[in-house]
Write a protein that holds these residues in place. Structure first.
Motif, PDB file in Angstrom:
ATOM      1  N   GLY A   1       0.791  -1.236   0.000  1.00 45.15           N
ATOM      2  CA  GLY A   1       0.000   0.000   0.000  1.00 45.15           C
ATOM      3  C   GLY A   1       0.816   1.276   0.000  1.00 45.15           C
ATOM      4  O   GLY A   1       2.044   1.275  -0.135  1.00 45.15           O
ATOM      5  N   ASN A   2       0.131   2.413   0.200  1.00 45.91           N
ATOM      6  CA  ASN A   2       0.743   3.737   0.144  1.00 45.91           C
ATOM      7  C   ASN A   2       0.947   4.369   1.512  1.00 45.91           C
ATOM      8  O   ASN A   2       1.414   5.512   1.601  1.00 45.91           O
ATOM      9  N   ASP A   3       0.578   3.677   2.574  1.00 40.78           N
ATOM     10  CA  ASP A   3       0.758   4.205   3.923  1.00 40.78           C
ATOM     11  C   ASP A   3       2.247   4.123   4.287  1.00 40.78           C
ATOM     12  O   ASP A   3       2.789   3.034   4.517  1.00 40.78           O
ATOM     13  N   ARG A   4       2.888   5.274   4.342  1.00 40.18           N
ATOM     14  CA  ARG A   4       4.333   5.306   4.573  1.00 40.18           C
ATOM     15  C   ARG A   4       4.708   4.717   5.926  1.00 40.18           C
ATOM     16  O   ARG A   4       5.709   4.012   6.047  1.00 40.18           O
ATOM     17  N   ALA A   5       3.921   5.008   6.935  1.00 44.30           N
ATOM     18  CA  ALA A   5       4.228   4.508   8.273  1.00 44.30           C
ATOM     19  C   ALA A   5       4.260   2.982   8.293  1.00 44.30           C
ATOM     20  O   ALA A   5       5.153   2.368   8.882  1.00 44.30           O
ATOM     21  N   ARG A   6       3.297   2.359   7.602  1.00 43.80           N
ATOM     22  CA  ARG A   6       3.288   0.900   7.554  1.00 43.80           C
ATOM     23  C   ARG A   6       4.385   0.366   6.638  1.00 43.80           C
ATOM     24  O   ARG A   6       5.044  -0.638   6.947  1.00 43.80           O
ATOM     25  N   GLY A   7       4.567   1.029   5.524  1.00 39.93           N
ATOM     26  CA  GLY A   7       5.589   0.576   4.573  1.00 39.93           C
ATOM     27  C   GLY A   7       6.989   0.618   5.154  1.00 39.93           C
ATOM     28  O   GLY A   7       7.835  -0.229   4.821  1.00 39.93           O
ATOM     29  N   CYS A   8       7.232   1.576   6.054  1.00 38.81           N
ATOM     30  CA  CYS A   8       8.568   1.724   6.627  1.00 38.81           C
ATOM     31  C   CYS A   8       8.810   0.787   7.804  1.00 38.81           C
ATOM     32  O   CYS A   8       9.894   0.788   8.390  1.00 38.81           O
ATOM     33  N   LYS A   9       7.810  -0.009   8.160  1.00 40.30           N
ATOM     34  CA  LYS A   9       8.001  -1.062   9.162  1.00 40.30           C
ATOM     35  C   LYS A   9       8.046  -2.443   8.517  1.00 40.30           C
ATOM     36  O   LYS A   9       8.117  -3.456   9.213  1.00 40.30           O
ATOM     37  N   ASP A  10       8.020  -2.455   7.183  1.00 40.95           N
ATOM     38  CA  ASP A  10       7.901  -3.718   6.455  1.00 40.95           C
ATOM     39  C   ASP A  10       9.274  -4.401   6.325  1.00 40.95           C
ATOM     40  O   ASP A  10       9.932  -4.339   5.278  1.00 40.95           O
ATOM     41  N   THR A  11       9.716  -5.013   7.387  1.00 36.00           N
ATOM     42  CA  THR A  11      10.926  -5.828   7.374  1.00 36.00           C
ATOM     43  C   THR A  11      10.741  -6.968   8.360  1.00 36.00           C
ATOM     44  O   THR A  11      10.169  -6.785   9.433  1.00 36.00           O
ATOM     45  N   ARG A  12      11.188  -8.166   7.971  1.00 36.66           N
ATOM     46  CA  ARG A  12      11.018  -9.317   8.865  1.00 36.66           C
ATOM     47  C   ARG A  12      12.100 -10.351   8.591  1.00 36.66           C
ATOM     48  O   ARG A  12      12.721 -10.365   7.518  1.00 36.66           O
ATOM     49  N   ALA A  13      12.325 -11.199   9.575  1.00 36.85           N
ATOM     50  CA  ALA A  13      13.266 -12.303   9.435  1.00 36.85           C
ATOM     51  C   ALA A  13      12.585 -13.418   8.654  1.00 36.85           C
ATOM     52  O   ALA A  13      11.622 -14.022   9.132  1.00 36.85           O
ATOM     53  N   LEU A  14      13.057 -13.671   7.444  1.00 34.81           N
ATOM     54  CA  LEU A  14      12.483 -14.718   6.604  1.00 34.81           C
ATOM     55  C   LEU A  14      12.981 -16.094   7.031  1.00 34.81           C
ATOM     56  O   LEU A  14      12.233 -17.075   6.997  1.00 34.81           O
ATOM     57  N   TYR A  15      14.247 -16.159   7.437  1.00 33.78           N
ATOM     58  CA  TYR A  15      14.843 -17.418   7.892  1.00 33.78           C
ATOM     59  C   TYR A  15      15.755 -17.075   9.066  1.00 33.78           C
ATOM     60  O   TYR A  15      16.648 -16.225   8.929  1.00 33.78           O
ATOM     61  N   PRO A  16      15.555 -17.690  10.245  1.00 34.41           N
ATOM     62  CA  PRO A  16      16.298 -17.269  11.436  1.00 34.41           C
ATOM     63  C   PRO A  16      17.779 -17.623  11.352  1.00 34.41           C
ATOM     64  O   PRO A  16      18.168 -18.631  10.748  1.00 34.41           O
ATOM     65  N   VAL A  17      18.607 -16.808  11.984  1.00 33.29           N
ATOM     66  CA  VAL A  17      20.045 -17.052  12.016  1.00 33.29           C
ATOM     67  C   VAL A  17      20.325 -18.324  12.800  1.00 33.29           C
ATOM     68  O   VAL A  17      19.909 -18.466  13.959  1.00 33.29           O
ATOM     69  N   GLY A  18      21.009 -19.260  12.177  1.00 31.25           N
ATOM     70  CA  GLY A  18      21.310 -20.523  12.836  1.00 31.25           C
ATOM     71  C   GLY A  18      21.828 -21.533  11.841  1.00 31.25           C
ATOM     72  O   GLY A  18      22.140 -21.189  10.693  1.00 31.25           O
ATOM     73  N   PRO A  19      21.931 -22.797  12.246  1.00 33.05           N
ATOM     74  CA  PRO A  19      22.362 -23.846  11.312  1.00 33.05           C
ATOM     75  C   PRO A  19      21.457 -23.853  10.087  1.00 33.05           C
ATOM     76  O   PRO A  19      20.231 -23.710  10.199  1.00 33.05           O
ATOM     77  N   LEU A  20      22.034 -24.041   8.922  1.00 38.32           N
ATOM     78  CA  LEU A  20      21.301 -23.843   7.671  1.00 38.32           C
ATOM     79  C   LEU A  20      20.643 -25.132   7.189  1.00 38.32           C
ATOM     80  O   LEU A  20      21.299 -26.158   7.009  1.00 38.32           O
ATOM     81  N   ASP A  21      19.332 -25.059   6.983  1.00 40.86           N
ATOM     82  CA  ASP A  21      18.604 -26.086   6.259  1.00 40.86           C
ATOM     83  C   ASP A  21      18.404 -25.536   4.842  1.00 40.86           C
ATOM     84  O   ASP A  21      17.548 -24.680   4.605  1.00 40.86           O
ATOM     85  N   ARG A  22      19.194 -26.007   3.914  1.00 39.18           N
ATOM     86  CA  ARG A  22      19.221 -25.416   2.574  1.00 39.18           C
ATOM     87  C   ARG A  22      17.873 -25.493   1.876  1.00 39.18           C
ATOM     88  O   ARG A  22      17.441 -24.539   1.219  1.00 39.18           O
ATOM     89  N   THR A  23      17.193 -26.610   2.004  1.00 37.90           N
ATOM     90  CA  THR A  23      15.896 -26.770   1.346  1.00 37.90           C
ATOM     91  C   THR A  23      14.875 -25.791   1.906  1.00 37.90           C
ATOM     92  O   THR A  23      14.135 -25.129   1.155  1.00 37.90           O
TER      93      THR A  23
END
Length: 424
Positions: free
Chosen positions: A92-114
Motif C-alpha cells: 500500500g501507500n501508507d508510509r508509516a506501515r511501509g517503513c516497518k515492512d521488514t522481517r526475518a524470513l529465515y532465522p540465524v542458525g544452522p542452515l537447512d538449505r531446502t
C-alpha cells in the motif's frame, strides 16, 4: 586375585562413564559453540522496483533468487546464516506501515538449505525500501555475543523512509559488537552508490555494484566465505608519490585511497630466500568511464623493474584486482659467510587508469586494498616463479628454442621429400 583386578577395572570404567555423562559436554569436541560460530544475515530488498528487467534480460528479483540458490548451496558448515527481507509484505501507500515492512524470513542458525530456498522462492516484489529499519533488525537478529557477524545488504535503491541508513550503520558500529555491513547495489544510480558506500564504510565493509547475475552470486559467496575466515582488520596507510618517502609495510592487509590516474608507492623489506607476494584491489565507488586498468609493479629502490602484474576492465565490475610474486634467491654458502644477510628494499607501485565523467567528483580518491605477504622462497626448480617465468623470459626462450628445432625438422623433411621426388 585376577577376579578382584577385573572387578576393580570394571568399577573404574563405570565411574568414568558416569562422570562423563554428568559433566557438561565440551563444545570443542564437536566443533565451536554456536555463540562463537561466524554469523551472516543476508538482507534482501523485495520492494516494487525489483520488478525491473535489466539484469541478463530478467527481473532483478529473479536474478537475486537465482544467486541466493547458488549461495545457499555453498555456505560453509560452520557459518550460521539467516535471511531478512525489506519491502516484502505491504503493497500500500501508507508510509508509516511501509517503513516497518521488514522481517526475518529465515532465522540465524544452522542452515537447512531446502527450507531456506523454499522461503526465498515465495518472495515477490511488493512495497517500500526501509533499509534503515532492516539494518536495525538484522543487527538484533545477529545478537551481541563474541562471534564475528556480517550483514550483506542487497538492494536496488535508496531508503524511501526518510531515515538515514548511513547514520544507523554508524550507530551499529558504535555498539562494538564486531559486526560488518557489506552492500551490493543492483544496477545502481549515483545516489544509491553514495548511500550504500556510506553504509559500508561506516562499519569497515565493502560496496559493490552489480549488473549481472553471475557477479551477484560470486560476490555474495565471497562475503559469506569471508565471514568463515579469521577476521583481519585492515590497517590504514598512505602511499606517497615516490619510493624514497613511501611507508614501510610488513605482511598484512592495508587500505588507502587513490585519485584517478595516480601512482602511489609503498616499501617492503625482503631477505634472501624469501618471496614477496602482493595483490591490490581498486574499487570504483562512483560512476567511471568504461575501459580502465590497474597496475602493480615491484621495483628496486634504484628504479629497475623486477616484476609486474596488471588487469584491465570494461565497466562490467566495480572491483579490479591484480597481483605479483617476487622470490629473492638465497645466498650461496660462500656469499653468506658469518654476517647477517642484508634485506633488499622492494618498492611497490600501484597505478590506475580510471577516468570519470565531468559531473563526477574525483575526491576523495577511490578505496584500494593492498595485501602484502612475505613467505619462504621456493626450495627447488619446480616452482616456476623462482626462475622468472612471471616475467616471461624463460617462456620466451623455450618458445624460441622450440621454433628453432621445428624449423630444422621441417627443413630436413622438405629436403628429403625433394630428393625422393627427383629420384622418381
Amino acid at each position: 586375585m585376577i577376579t578382584r583386578k577385573r572387578l576393580a577395572t570394571g568399577a573404574c570404567a563405570l565411574l568414568v562413564a558416569l562422570t562423563a555423562a554428568l559433566l557438561p559436554t565440551s563444545a570443542s569436541a564437536d566443533g565451536p559453540a554456536d555463540d562463537e560460530s561466524p554469523k551472516v544475515e543476508l538482507v534482501l530488498d523485495v520492494s516494487g522496483s525489483m520488478r525491473a528487467k535489466d539484469i541478463d534480460g530478467k527481473s532483478r528479483m529473479s536474478a537475486a533468487k537465482q544467486a541466493f540458490n547458488e549461495v545457499l548451496d555453498a555456505v560453509p558448515e560452520e557459518v550460521r546464516l539467516g535471511i531478512r527481507t525489506l519491502g516484502a509484505d505491504y503493497p500500500g501507500n501508507d508510509r508509516a506501515r511501509g517503513c516497518k515492512d521488514t522481517r526475518a524470513l529465515y532465522p540465524v542458525g544452522p542452515l537447512d538449505r531446502t527450507e531456506a530456498k523454499t522461503a526465498v522462492a515465495t518472495l515477490a516484489p511488493t512495497g517500500w525500501t526501509p533499509i534503515g529499519p532492516a539494518l536495525r533488525g538484522a543487527a538484533k537478529d545477529l545478537g551481541t555475543d563474541r562471534a564475528t557477524k556480517r550483514i550483506v545488504l542487497i538492494t536496488d535503491g535508496e531508503d524511501t523512509c526518510g531515515i538515514d541508513p548511513c547514520q544507523i550503520a554508524r550507530e551499529i558500529a558504535d555498539q562494538g559488537i564486531n559486526l560488518v555491513i557489506d552492500t551490493l547495489g543492483l544496477v545502481p544510480n549515483a545516489k544509491t552508490r553514495q548511500q550504500l558506500s556510506c553504509i559500508a564504510e561506516a562499519t569497515g565493509g565493502t560496496y559493490t555494484s552489480v549488473h549481472r547475475t553471475e557477479d551477484l552470486s560470486r560476490r555474495v559467496r565471497q562475503l559469506v566465505d569471508r565471514a568463515a575466515d579469521p577476521v583481519v582488520t585492515p590497517v590504514a596507510t598512505e602511499g606517497t608519490g615516490q619510493c624514497a618517502d613511501a611507508p614501510q609495510l610488513k605482511a598484512g592487509l592495508y587500505t588507502d585511497r587513490q585519485s584517478f590516474g595516480e601512482h602511489r608507492w609503498y616499501k617492503v623489506d625482503l631477505l634472501p630466500g624469501q618471496e614477496l607476494r602482493a595483490s591490490v584491489s581498486v574499487s570504483a565507488d562512483r560512476a567511471v568511464n568504461d575501459d580502465y586498468g590497474v597496475l602493480l609493479r615491484a621495483v628496486t629502490q634504484y628504479g629497475r623493474e623486477i616484476v609486474r602484474g596488471s588487469e584491465a576492465g570494461d565497466g562490467r565490475t566495480d572491483v579490479i584486482s591484480t597481483g605479483l610474486r617476487y622470490p629473492k634467491p638465497d645466498l650461496d654458502d660462500d656469499e653468506a659467510g658469518d654476517a647477517k644477510p642484508a634485506a633488499e628494499t622492494v618498492c611497490l607501485q600501484v597505478s590506475n587508469s580510471f577516468s570519470a565523467p565531468p559531473s563526477v567528483k574525483t575526491t576523495p580518491g577511490m578505496p584500494i586494498e593492498l595485501t602484502v605477504d612475505v613467505v619462504d622462497g621456493p626450495a627447488d626448480a619446480s616452482d616456476v616463479a623462482s626462475f622468472g617465468l612471471g616475467r616471461g623470459w624463460w617462456l620466451l626462450g623455450a618458445l624460441v628454442l622450440a621454433g628453432f628445432l621445428a624449423g630444422l625438422i621441417w627443413g630436413w623433411l622438405s629436403r628429403w621429400r625433394f630428393a625422393v621426388w627427383r629420384t622418381h
